[in-house]
Scaffold this motif. Structure first.
Motif, PDB file in Angstrom:
ATOM      1  N   LEU A  11     -12.556   9.096  -3.472  1.00 14.98           N
ATOM      2  CA  LEU A  11     -11.335   8.370  -3.117  1.00 14.98           C
ATOM      3  C   LEU A  11     -11.670   7.065  -2.402  1.00 14.98           C
ATOM      4  O   LEU A  11     -11.086   6.023  -2.699  1.00 14.98           O
ATOM      5  N   ARG A  28       0.852  -1.179   0.000  1.00 16.86           N
ATOM      6  CA  ARG A  28       0.000   0.000   0.000  1.00 16.86           C
ATOM      7  C   ARG A  28       0.894   1.236   0.000  1.00 16.86           C
ATOM      8  O   ARG A  28       1.940   1.246   0.618  1.00 16.86           O
ATOM      9  N   ILE A  50      -3.512   9.211   4.540  1.00 15.83           N
ATOM     10  CA  ILE A  50      -4.186   8.630   3.389  1.00 15.83           C
ATOM     11  C   ILE A  50      -3.417   7.385   2.976  1.00 15.83           C
ATOM     12  O   ILE A  50      -2.197   7.406   2.879  1.00 15.83           O
ATOM     13  N   TRP A  78      -9.243   4.003  -1.594  1.00 14.05           N
ATOM     14  CA  TRP A  78      -8.352   4.740  -0.706  1.00 14.05           C
ATOM     15  C   TRP A  78      -8.907   4.684   0.714  1.00 14.05           C
ATOM     16  O   TRP A  78     -10.119   4.630   0.912  1.00 14.05           O
ATOM     17  N   ALA A 102      -3.366   4.842  -0.168  1.00 15.30           N
ATOM     18  CA  ALA A 102      -3.852   4.513  -1.508  1.00 15.30           C
ATOM     19  C   ALA A 102      -3.996   3.000  -1.613  1.00 15.30           C
ATOM     20  O   ALA A 102      -3.331   2.258  -0.897  1.00 15.30           O
ATOM     21  N   HIS A 104      -5.239   4.296  -9.856  1.00  9.99           N
ATOM     22  CA  HIS A 104      -5.485   4.807  -8.502  1.00  9.99           C
ATOM     23  C   HIS A 104      -6.608   5.843  -8.480  1.00  9.99           C
ATOM     24  O   HIS A 104      -7.316   5.972  -7.481  1.00  9.99           O
TER      25      HIS A 104
END
Length: 130
Positions: free
Chosen positions: A77, A6, A95, A82, A97, A39
């Motif tokens: 997101l 990640r 955060i 996310w 992703a 993404h």
């Protein structure tokens, strides 16, 4: 792209923006060059690699402007995989992703693209307003 970890991003600045590295997949389809980020599900295209990257940058700007103005960026997101963790100015947000493995597992079109196209991958750092 050798690891399926990640992408972890921490930020701390007055503008409340986080810099994140996203994967870009480039390939040629017929007479067009394509640049795609799984993404963010953002794509650009053009007759040359430079045009495709300019188109991608424009599309990314439109995506961020639109979702920020509509106040839907966080929802978007999250829907893209996310993870957003809340915080304060002194203890900023974090955060995460989606990992490369999660992107492939949750996106049949991405898996098909990887299996059927001659692709090149790269990373791009983007500032995401949170």
């Amino acid at each position: 792209m050798s690891k399926n970890h990640r992408i972890n991003v921490d930020f701390k600045n007055a503008e409340a923006k986080v810099k994140a590295n996203i994967v870009l997949i480039s390939f040629k389809e017929e007479d067009n060059f394509i640049v795609y980020s799984p993404h963010l599900e953002v794509t650009g295209y053009g007759k040359s690699e430079e045009e495709a990257m300019e188109s991608f940058n424009h599309s990314l700007g439109v995506f961020l402007d639109y979702t920020v103005n509509k106040k839907t960026l966080h929802e978007e997101l999250i829907s893209l995989g996310w993870e957003l963790k809340k915080g304060t100015a002194k203890n900023p947000k974090k955060i995460n992703a989606p990992s490369w493995g999660d992107l492939i597992k949750n996106n049949a079109s991405l898996e098909e693209l990887l299996n059927n196209q001659n692709i090149t991958t790269s990373h791009k750092e983007v500032a995401i307003p949170v």
